[in-house]
Design an enzyme around this catalytic site. Structure first.
Site, PDB file in Angstrom:
ATOM      1  N   ASP A  68       0.543  -6.284  14.272  1.00 20.15           N
ATOM      2  CA  ASP A  68       1.609  -6.164  13.277  1.00 20.15           C
ATOM      3  C   ASP A  68       2.761  -7.086  13.686  1.00 20.15           C
ATOM      4  OD1 ASP A  68       3.539  -5.192  11.449  1.00 20.15           O
ATOM      5  OD2 ASP A  68       2.626  -3.192  11.512  1.00 20.15           O
ATOM      6  N   ILE A  69       3.219  -7.875  12.739  1.00 18.86           N
ATOM      7  CA  ILE A  69       4.323  -8.810  13.020  1.00 18.86           C
ATOM      8  C   ILE A  69       5.606  -8.340  12.324  1.00 18.86           C
ATOM      9  CG2 ILE A  69       5.136 -11.196  12.738  1.00 18.86           C
ATOM     10  CD1 ILE A  69       2.785 -10.856  14.732  1.00 18.86           C
TER      11      ILE A  69
ATOM     12  N   LYS B  82      18.198  -1.966  16.580  1.00 22.32           N
ATOM     13  CA  LYS B  82      19.379  -2.641  17.136  1.00 22.32           C
ATOM     14  C   LYS B  82      20.645  -2.160  16.424  1.00 22.32           C
ATOM     15  CE  LYS B  82      21.486  -7.178  17.728  1.00 22.32           C
ATOM     16  NZ  LYS B  82      21.276  -8.500  18.270  1.00 22.32           N
TER      17      LYS B  82
ATOM     18  N   GLY C  84       0.821  -1.208   0.000  1.00 25.86           N
ATOM     19  CA  GLY C  84       0.000   0.000   0.000  1.00 25.86           C
ATOM     20  C   GLY C  84       0.855   1.257   0.000  1.00 25.86           C
TER      21      GLY C  84
ATOM     22  N   ARG D  84       0.101 -10.771   5.980  1.00 21.16           N
ATOM     23  CA  ARG D  84       0.750 -11.320   7.175  1.00 21.16           C
ATOM     24  C   ARG D  84       2.243 -11.533   6.920  1.00 21.16           C
ATOM     25  NH1 ARG D  84      -2.584 -15.302  10.990  1.00 21.16           N
ATOM     26  NH2 ARG D  84      -4.312 -13.937  11.447  1.00 21.16           N
TER      27      ARG D  84
ATOM     28  N   THR E 279       7.575  -8.674   4.659  1.00 26.62           N
ATOM     29  CA  THR E 279       8.966  -8.223   4.771  1.00 26.62           C
ATOM     30  C   THR E 279       9.828  -9.185   5.588  1.00 26.62           C
ATOM     31  OG1 THR E 279       8.281  -6.949   6.697  1.00 26.62           O
ATOM     32  CG2 THR E 279       8.359  -5.779   4.590  1.00 26.62           C
TER      33      THR E 279
ATOM     34  N   ASP F  13     -21.889   9.412  68.906  1.00 27.97           N
ATOM     35  CA  ASP F  13     -21.078  10.531  69.398  1.00 27.97           C
ATOM     36  C   ASP F  13     -20.771  11.571  68.311  1.00 27.97           C
ATOM     37  OD1 ASP F  13     -19.354   8.873  68.028  1.00 27.97           O
ATOM     38  OD2 ASP F  13     -17.898   8.635  69.645  1.00 27.97           O
TER      39      ASP F  13
ATOM     40  N   HIS G  90      -1.566  19.753  51.774  1.00 31.47           N
ATOM     41  CA  HIS G  90      -1.256  18.361  52.116  1.00 31.47           C
ATOM     42  C   HIS G  90      -2.356  17.407  51.658  1.00 31.47           C
ATOM     43  CE1 HIS G  90       2.337  19.489  54.208  1.00 31.47           C
ATOM     44  NE2 HIS G  90       1.662  20.458  54.780  1.00 31.47           N
TER      45      HIS G  90
HETATM   46  N1  LIG Z   1       4.061  -9.056   7.817  1.00 31.29           N
HETATM   47  C1  LIG Z   1       4.971  -8.302   7.337  1.00 31.29           C
HETATM   48  O1  LIG Z   1       5.897  -8.819   6.812  1.00 31.29           O
HETATM   49  C2  LIG Z   1       4.878  -6.838   7.415  1.00 31.29           C
HETATM   50  N2  LIG Z   1       5.862  -6.025   7.069  1.00 31.29           N
HETATM   51  C3  LIG Z   1       5.439  -4.750   7.272  1.00 31.29           C
HETATM   52  N3  LIG Z   1       4.198  -4.765   7.770  1.00 31.29           N
HETATM   53  C4  LIG Z   1       3.363  -3.595   8.090  1.00 31.29           C
HETATM   54  O2  LIG Z   1       2.627  -3.231   6.957  1.00 31.29           O
HETATM   55  C5  LIG Z   1       2.234  -1.850   7.054  1.00 31.29           C
HETATM   56  C6  LIG Z   1       2.341  -1.180   5.719  1.00 31.29           C
HETATM   57  O3  LIG Z   1       1.604  -1.881   4.782  1.00 31.29           O
HETATM   58  P1  LIG Z   1       1.303  -1.274   3.351  1.00 31.29           P
HETATM   59  O4  LIG Z   1       2.557  -0.654   2.908  1.00 31.29           O
HETATM   60  O5  LIG Z   1       0.841  -2.437   2.536  1.00 31.29           O
HETATM   61  O6  LIG Z   1       0.206  -0.235   3.545  1.00 31.29           O
HETATM   62  C7  LIG Z   1       3.126  -1.233   8.104  1.00 31.29           C
HETATM   63  O7  LIG Z   1       2.320  -0.875   9.181  1.00 31.29           O
HETATM   64  C8  LIG Z   1       4.095  -2.351   8.482  1.00 31.29           C
HETATM   65  O8  LIG Z   1       4.402  -2.322   9.858  1.00 31.29           O
HETATM   66  C9  LIG Z   1       3.813  -6.040   7.871  1.00 31.29           C
HETATM   67  N4  LIG Z   1       2.584  -6.427   8.312  1.00 31.29           N
HETATM   68  C10 LIG Z   1       2.227  -7.168   9.323  1.00 31.29           C
HETATM   69  O9  LIG Z   1       2.744  -7.903  10.002  1.00 31.29           O
END
Ligand SMILES: NC(=O)c1ncn([C@@H]2O[C@H](COP(=O)(O)O)[C@@H](O)[C@H]2O)c1NC=O
Length: 533
Positions: A133-134, A145, A45, A73, A76, A487, A292
């Site tokens: 969100d995963i 990190k 998106g 789901r 990335t 009282d 107080h």
């Molecule tokens: N599952 C994944 O691999 C994954 N990678 C990125 N997202 C989320 O997808 C959202 C963006 O989605 P889009 O670009 O499709 O609108 C972001 O909020 C990002 O945190 C994911 N969505 C959920 O877990």
């Protein structure tokens, strides 16, 4: 914040990954990055939105060779993405080259709106789950990190600073900024996981589409943001800081703006909360003076001036060095009267006129807080720490109306007494137990607070009224809990109290009612108790 102890140099941003649910400011940011020659990489998106704006962007799925699947789901979760974020400068260059992993220098990401979705009353468990969100948190953690090389932003409010810093450092981001944003990203992930854990562990019946949830989850997670370090705690040998909720309720003390004055102290904040919560329960113009943690004078009037005068007159001795809270705009004349007359720790009001602010400047040390008024938010959970534990309860938001009052004596209160009884009852709710409040004409006449026996609180309220030169006979009395013995009523009668409001419910109610009848006192029961410890 000083720069962390790694290489510490600014890192140029050549390739950025953008993946955002909240697309506020996205296009402006993407355009500015593109103009700097930054290569853009993005998820479904987000990539579509960037492309629609006429900008060049590469899809993550083209980099990974996997399509986005399972309704997003999996998008990335791939070594070519996480390797690009986690690869260490110098150390991992060879392995990255061997596996064709391109460096990602900047991650712009905000998470699925789990908190906003689950805040809706009609949110189903399925909706909640799909908004966990995963991939987003995984990428935030990878980028955060690796702050030694990578920068990460998690919120559109950071975009302006990001672009400013890139301009300042000729397309690079400083070590100091990367570290600060890394901390912000880990904090965001912690808040997000806390929200998920709290939501799920509060579910008592997952079988329903919109699950039933308890106000008290199996695990209580809270995220608090530091507002300020405090000079010291309740006492000078104690260290302290003030934190606010992630999203403070509108109208709460935590939304204050300090307009002038010395730094707020720990006790100032605690007392200001008591004063503000008490004053904002009144609809008519009111003034509350707290010392107080207890109100030592409360009055409702036609404006801030007369409500202050009446509140002050209750106990001028205790008002010295008090916290003064108003529920109406403070005007210049009242501000002058207050500051010419008495030492004030904190002034609180929803607003101040120009003359009030100008006059307050003459007393530069006085802390002046502005808090926009808002009705108390329902469902507020009150907390109190004990050693290694925490007590949670729903806030004492109970308001007793005249229809609920039960007249238990032969004599019924007059209309004027009913008004005073309800006023005194509202004040008693904010007085530490055992609380006794004497009142007349919508102002306190005497307050007896925090005594271990109710009869002593009653006596103290009377003594204070006499010391302040106030006339007790004809006043009413509120007691935050029932009278265990007669009282307390005898003491009130001796002081000249003519009507009493109290919860009732004592084993000796009959004896207490009989005492009131003997003294010709009218008494009503609320059926509600307002202990405050
Ligand atoms: N599952 C994944 O691999 C994954 N990678 C990125 N997202 C989320 O997808 C959202 C963006 O989605 P889009 O670009 O499709 O609108 C972001 O909020 C990002 O945190 C994911 N969505 C959920 O877990």
């Amino acid at each position: 914040m000083t720069a962390p102890r790694f290489d510490g140099s600014a890192v140029p941003v050549r390739r950025a990954l953008l993946s955002v649910s909240d697309k506020t400011g996205l296009i402006e940011l993407a355009r500015a990055l593109a103009q700097r020659g930054v290569e853009l990489l993005s998820t479904g998106g987000t990539a579509n939105a960037i492309r629609d704006a006429g900008l060049a962007v590469q899809d993550v799925s083209d980099v990974t060779g996997f399509p986005e699947m399972m309704d997003g789901r999996v998008k990335t979760l791939h070594p070519l993405v996480h390797g690009g974020l986690l690869g260490r400068a110098g150390l991992d260059d060879a392995v990255m080259a061997a596996h064709g992993i391109g460096k990602i220098d900047l991650l712009v990401l905000n998470l699925y709106p789990f908190e906003a979705v689950t805040a809706r009353a009609d949110c189903t468990l399925a909706d909640a789950v799909e908004n966990i969100d995963i991939g987003g948190p995984a990428m935030l953690r990878s980028a955060a990190k690796n702050f030694a090389r990578v920068a990460v932003v998690t919120d559109p409010s950071q975009y302006a600073a990001l672009l400013a810093e890139l301009s300042e450092h000729d397309g690079a981001l400083s070590a100091q900024t990367r570290f600060a944003w890394s901390v912000a990203a880990f904090n965001r992930v912690a808040q997000y996981d806390a929200a998920i854990s709290s939501y799920l562990s509060a579910i008592t019946d997952a079988a329903q589409a919109v699950p039933q949830r308890s106000a008290f989850p199996q695990q209580a997670n809270g995220s608090f943001i530091k507002v300020m370090d405090l000079r010291y705690g309740e006492n000078p040998h104690q260290q302290a800081a003030f934190y606010r909720d992630l999203s403070p309720a509108p109208g709460s003390l935590a939304t204050f703006t300090q307009l002038q004055g010395k730094e707020l102290s720990y006790n100032n904040i605690a007392d200001s909360d008591a004063a503000w919560e008490c004053v904002r329960q009144f609809d008519a113009p009111a003034c509350v003076i707290v010392k107080h943690a207890n109100p030592c004078g409360v009055a409702v009037g036609s404006g801030c001036g007369d409500s202050y005068e009446a509140a002050y007159a209750t106990d001028p001795t205790s008002a010295f060095g008090g916290i003064l809270a108003f529920n109406t705009k403070l005007d210049g004349a009242t501000c002058k009267t207050i500051l010419d007359r008495q030492f004030v720790e904190v002034l609180i009001a929803p607003d101040y006129d120009d003359a009030a602010l100008a006059y307050a400047k003459k007393k530069a040390n006085v802390r002046v807080l502005r808090i926009p008024l808002a009705p108390p938010s329902p469902g507020f959970i009150d907390s109190k720490r004990v050693n290694s534990g925490m007590l949670l309860q729903t806030a004492d938001a109970r308001v007793v109306t005249r229809d609920e009052l039960k007249v238990v004596t032969k004599l019924a209160p007059t209309d004027a007494q009913f008004t005073d009884l309800l006023f005194a009852w509202k004040v008693a709710k904010f007085v530490k137990s055992n609380a006794i409040v004497y009142a007349k004409d919508s102002r306190t006449i005497g307050v007896g607070a925090g005594q271990m026996s109710r009869v002593y609180s009653a006596r103290i309220a009377g003594i204070k009224a006499v010391d302040a030169g106030l006339v007790v006979p004809g006043s009413v009395m509120a007691s935050d809990a029932f009278f265990p013995f007669r009282d307390g009523i005898d003491a009130a009668a001796e002081a000249g109290i003519q009507a009493v409001i109290q919860p009732g419910g004592s084993m000796r109610d009959a004896e207490v009612i009989e005492a009131a009848n003997e003294h010709g006192i009218a008494m009503v029961f609320t059926g509600v108790r307002h202990f405050r410890h």
